[in-house]
Scaffold this motif. Structure first.
Motif, mmCIF file in Angstrom:
data_model
loop_
_atom_site.group_PDB
_atom_site.id
_atom_site.type_symbol
_atom_site.label_atom_id
_atom_site.label_comp_id
_atom_site.label_asym_id
_atom_site.label_seq_id
_atom_site.Cartn_x
_atom_site.Cartn_y
_atom_site.Cartn_z
ATOM 1 N N ASN A 131 -22.055 -40.091 -11.293
ATOM 2 C CA ASN A 131 -22.323 -38.724 -10.886
ATOM 3 C C ASN A 131 -21.059 -38.200 -10.319
ATOM 4 O O ASN A 131 -20.672 -38.504 -9.523
ATOM 5 C CB ASN A 131 -23.451 -38.854 -9.696
ATOM 6 C CG ASN A 131 -23.905 -37.762 -9.152
ATOM 7 O OD1 ASN A 131 -22.958 -36.642 -9.044
ATOM 8 N ND2 ASN A 131 -25.238 -37.430 -8.793
ATOM 9 N N PHE A 167 -26.314 -32.041 -11.542
ATOM 10 C CA PHE A 167 -25.391 -31.883 -12.708
ATOM 11 C C PHE A 167 -25.691 -33.259 -13.682
ATOM 12 O O PHE A 167 -25.948 -34.328 -13.175
ATOM 13 C CB PHE A 167 -23.798 -31.939 -12.480
ATOM 14 C CG PHE A 167 -23.521 -30.682 -11.892
ATOM 15 C CD1 PHE A 167 -23.522 -30.490 -10.319
ATOM 16 C CD2 PHE A 167 -23.246 -29.693 -12.421
ATOM 17 C CE1 PHE A 167 -23.199 -29.262 -9.697
ATOM 18 C CE2 PHE A 167 -22.814 -28.442 -11.936
ATOM 19 C CZ PHE A 167 -22.779 -28.240 -10.691
ATOM 20 N N VAL A 188 -14.313 -29.250 -13.886
ATOM 21 C CA VAL A 188 -13.936 -29.374 -12.686
ATOM 22 C C VAL A 188 -12.669 -28.337 -12.591
ATOM 23 O O VAL A 188 -11.730 -28.496 -13.454
ATOM 24 C CB VAL A 188 -13.528 -30.686 -12.167
ATOM 25 C CG1 VAL A 188 -13.093 -30.732 -10.621
ATOM 26 C CG2 VAL A 188 -14.703 -31.895 -12.170
ATOM 27 N N LYS A 225 -20.291 -35.298 -9.220
ATOM 28 C CA LYS A 225 -20.161 -34.754 -7.733
ATOM 29 C C LYS A 225 -20.093 -35.714 -6.618
ATOM 30 O O LYS A 225 -19.414 -35.463 -5.656
ATOM 31 C CB LYS A 225 -22.118 -34.306 -7.550
ATOM 32 C CG LYS A 225 -21.937 -32.791 -6.927
ATOM 33 C CD LYS A 225 -23.203 -32.264 -6.267
ATOM 34 C CE LYS A 225 -24.458 -32.614 -6.807
ATOM 35 N NZ LYS A 225 -25.734 -32.074 -6.223
ATOM 36 N N ASP A 226 -20.795 -36.966 -6.757
ATOM 37 C CA ASP A 226 -20.495 -37.886 -5.903
ATOM 38 C C ASP A 226 -18.960 -38.291 -5.944
ATOM 39 O O ASP A 226 -18.123 -38.631 -4.751
ATOM 40 C CB ASP A 226 -21.150 -39.332 -6.201
ATOM 41 C CG ASP A 226 -22.581 -39.129 -5.679
ATOM 42 O OD1 ASP A 226 -23.401 -39.875 -6.432
ATOM 43 O OD2 ASP A 226 -22.730 -38.338 -5.075
ATOM 44 N N ARG A 258 -14.432 -26.785 -7.727
ATOM 45 C CA ARG A 258 -15.519 -26.249 -8.324
ATOM 46 C C ARG A 258 -15.943 -27.203 -9.306
ATOM 47 O O ARG A 258 -15.222 -27.938 -9.954
ATOM 48 C CB ARG A 258 -15.130 -24.931 -9.110
ATOM 49 C CG ARG A 258 -15.195 -23.518 -7.719
ATOM 50 C CD ARG A 258 -15.334 -22.464 -8.608
ATOM 51 N NE ARG A 258 -14.166 -22.305 -9.870
ATOM 52 C CZ ARG A 258 -13.199 -21.630 -9.969
ATOM 53 N NH1 ARG A 258 -12.868 -20.890 -8.799
ATOM 54 N NH2 ARG A 258 -12.601 -21.466 -10.941
ATOM 55 N N LEU A 259 -17.236 -27.346 -9.459
ATOM 56 C CA LEU A 259 -17.854 -28.010 -10.498
ATOM 57 C C LEU A 259 -18.814 -27.491 -11.366
ATOM 58 O O LEU A 259 -19.528 -26.582 -10.754
ATOM 59 C CB LEU A 259 -18.600 -29.203 -9.847
ATOM 60 C CG LEU A 259 -19.304 -30.213 -10.817
ATOM 61 C CD1 LEU A 259 -18.292 -30.793 -11.836
ATOM 62 C CD2 LEU A 259 -20.040 -31.256 -10.030
ATOM 63 N N ILE A 284 -16.203 -36.455 -6.929
ATOM 64 C CA ILE A 284 -15.391 -35.394 -6.004
ATOM 65 C C ILE A 284 -15.781 -35.559 -4.459
ATOM 66 O O ILE A 284 -14.638 -35.525 -3.766
ATOM 67 C CB ILE A 284 -16.019 -33.991 -6.638
ATOM 68 C CG1 ILE A 284 -15.768 -33.829 -7.863
ATOM 69 C CG2 ILE A 284 -15.550 -32.944 -5.571
ATOM 70 C CD1 ILE A 284 -16.278 -32.555 -8.590
ATOM 71 N N ARG A 285 -16.940 -35.839 -4.023
ATOM 72 C CA ARG A 285 -17.244 -35.907 -2.769
ATOM 73 C C ARG A 285 -16.227 -37.044 -1.850
ATOM 74 O O ARG A 285 -15.557 -36.870 -1.068
ATOM 75 C CB ARG A 285 -18.802 -36.124 -2.348
ATOM 76 C CG ARG A 285 -19.329 -35.070 -2.297
ATOM 77 C CD ARG A 285 -20.399 -35.058 -1.362
ATOM 78 N NE ARG A 285 -21.212 -33.755 -1.329
ATOM 79 C CZ ARG A 285 -22.442 -33.655 -2.077
ATOM 80 N NH1 ARG A 285 -22.918 -34.747 -2.848
ATOM 81 N NH2 ARG A 285 -23.110 -32.510 -2.207
ATOM 82 N N VAL A 317 -19.781 -27.483 -4.833
ATOM 83 C CA VAL A 317 -20.424 -28.537 -5.743
ATOM 84 C C VAL A 317 -21.826 -28.709 -5.127
ATOM 85 O O VAL A 317 -22.621 -29.587 -5.699
ATOM 86 C CB VAL A 317 -19.748 -29.833 -5.981
ATOM 87 C CG1 VAL A 317 -18.480 -29.582 -6.595
ATOM 88 C CG2 VAL A 317 -19.842 -30.521 -4.750
ATOM 89 N N ASN A 318 -22.365 -27.834 -4.059
ATOM 90 C CA ASN A 318 -23.394 -27.753 -3.682
ATOM 91 C C ASN A 318 -24.632 -27.433 -4.348
ATOM 92 O O ASN A 318 -24.684 -26.624 -4.966
ATOM 93 C CB ASN A 318 -23.784 -27.383 -2.142
ATOM 94 C CG ASN A 318 -22.502 -28.032 -1.436
ATOM 95 O OD1 ASN A 318 -22.230 -29.270 -1.289
ATOM 96 N ND2 ASN A 318 -21.792 -27.263 -0.686
#
Lengths: 286, 124
Positions: free
Chosen positions: A122, A154, A199, A124-125, A189-190, A127-128, A149-150
């Motif tokens: 994932n 995705f 990204v 998003k994870d 950004r994603l 990236i976080r 990315v909220n």
């Protein structure tokens, strides 16, 4: 008479065959010459790379040795000098270590002997997590970071998690290092675009002129002035990141102009193409 | 009068170590951080000896050395190439460019100081 005519046509046939063979040989020779030239070029590039690596490794070693000898030779040296020199020795040792690690990483990836632990991720994870890892760097330099990315699901991608983190950390820390402390703004950004996850890492630093867009991805190339006393990079971060992304099946590139900041973007192929007719870049407002 | 040493190198830490070393030995020190500035400083203020790196921005050390040798004002200047480039071809090129000495990095501080002192005693 028939015999003579026969022989004549036979000779013509042989002659045509010889001509054909001769042309084939010429072509083969041309091919070999081109291949030889390529090999010589690769050899020269390898020589250049080895020579550059040797030079880059010797440089931090020089101050380490020089300051160590200075300290050894003068036990009465003033305390402020002693502290300064020891601090430099430590920093240069760290720089040398980073360099050695990166050279080995690059060599492993290029020679195909790197181990890749590919799993479903994932992004998003990841990236976080990379934002979390670099948060102190952002705080120390008082650079603002915005994460866009909220709020959306995705699709998953397949990649080596550690190496993807490496790429993100490379882009984020590069962004911090080019921004002016206190004035810098970095945005990550994603989005999804044409079957790829994309990204973008944007900074409001000095920017890169189009002539240098490809140069920043060259090994050991440092582009732009080192305005602040920030730690010098190794010049290998971006080349390594690019090879990692390419291994995943994506692309890494930069869009920038002098005085207008820079956006480093990379893509990752989606496991399955995003369903639905409209496939546009989805920018999530942060 | 104290002898003057010009250091031409773009690595701040190496410059700092050379500067400290030369000052410790009682020399006056000047610094330039790229080839062009180095050439200008050498022809401008006539140092007794130049510690010259090769991989410099704007103009590399070989070229700086060649130009100094071509200039009658600096022909007698002592030039020590101090560099991380250590291949045979590089040493040969350095000496061909007119360097008095070619030292590879990392260097021994004691040896460098001894060699600098010896070169300077030659020019009187």
């Amino acid at each position: 008479v028939m015999n003579i005519l026969d022989e004549a046509s036979q000779v013509r046939a042989y002659s045509r065959q010889l001509e054909q063979k001769s042309r084939q040989l010429e072509e083969a020779t041309r091919g070999l010459r081109a291949a030889n030239k390529q090999l010589q070029e690769l050899d020269r590039m390898k020589d250049d790379f080895v020579s550059t690596v040797t030079h880059e490794l010797r440089t931090p070693l020089t101050s380490i040795r020089a300051f160590s000898e200075i300290l050894l030779d003068d036990p009465e040296i003033r305390l402020p000098d002693r502290k300064r020199f020891l601090a430099t020795i430590v920093k240069e040792t760290q720089r040398l270590t980073r360099l050695i690690n990166q050279v080995l990483e690059l060599a492993k990836i290029e020679s195909g002997s790197a181990e890749w632990h590919t799993t479903e991720l994932n992004v998003k994870d990841v990236i976080r997590e990379s934002v979390e890892t670099t948060s102190q760097l952002f705080r120390e330099n008082r650079i603002e970071l915005e994460m866009a990315v909220n709020g959306e699901l995705f699709p998953a991608v397949r990649a080596d998690r550690d190496r993807l983190m490496q790429v993100l950390i490379n882009l984020l820390s590069n962004a911090v290092n080019v921004c002016r402390p206190g004035e810098g703004r970095v945005e990550i950004r994603l989005g999804v675009s044409q079957g790829f996850l994309q990204v973008d890492v944007r900074d409001n630093g000095p920017g890169i002129s189009p002539a240098d867009h490809e140069k920043v991805f060259e090994k050991f190339r440092q582009v732009g002035d080192t305005l602040t006393g920030k730690p010098r990079g190794t010049g290998l971060g971006l080349p390594i990141s690019r090879r990692i992304i390419e291994h995943f099946g994506g692309r890494l590139w930069v869009e920038s102009d002098l005085g207008a900041g820079a956006t480093f973007s990379f893509t990752l192929p989606l496991e399955r193409p995003a369903a639905g007719a409209a496939e546009t870049v989805t920018q999530v407002a942060g | 009068m104290a002898k003057r040493i010009l250091i031409v190198d773009d690595e701040p830490n190496i410059v700092a170590s050379l500067e400290y070393l030369m000052k410790r030995e009682g020399f006056e020190v000047q610094v330039a951080v790229d080839g062009e500035a180095g050439l200008k400083a050498a022809t401008g203020s006539a140092p007794d000896l130049v510690l010259l790196d090769i991989m410099l921005p704007k103009m590399n050390g070989f070229e700086v050395c060649e130009r100094l040798r071509a200039d009658p004002r600096s022909r007698g200047m002592k030039i020590v190439m101090l560099t991380a480039k250590g291949r045979q071809a590089d040493t040969a090129r350095g000496m061909a460019a007119g360097a008095d000495l070619y030292v590879t990095k990392p260097f021994s501080t004691r040896e460098l100081v001894a060699q600098v002192k010896q070169l300077l005693s030659q020019s009187g």
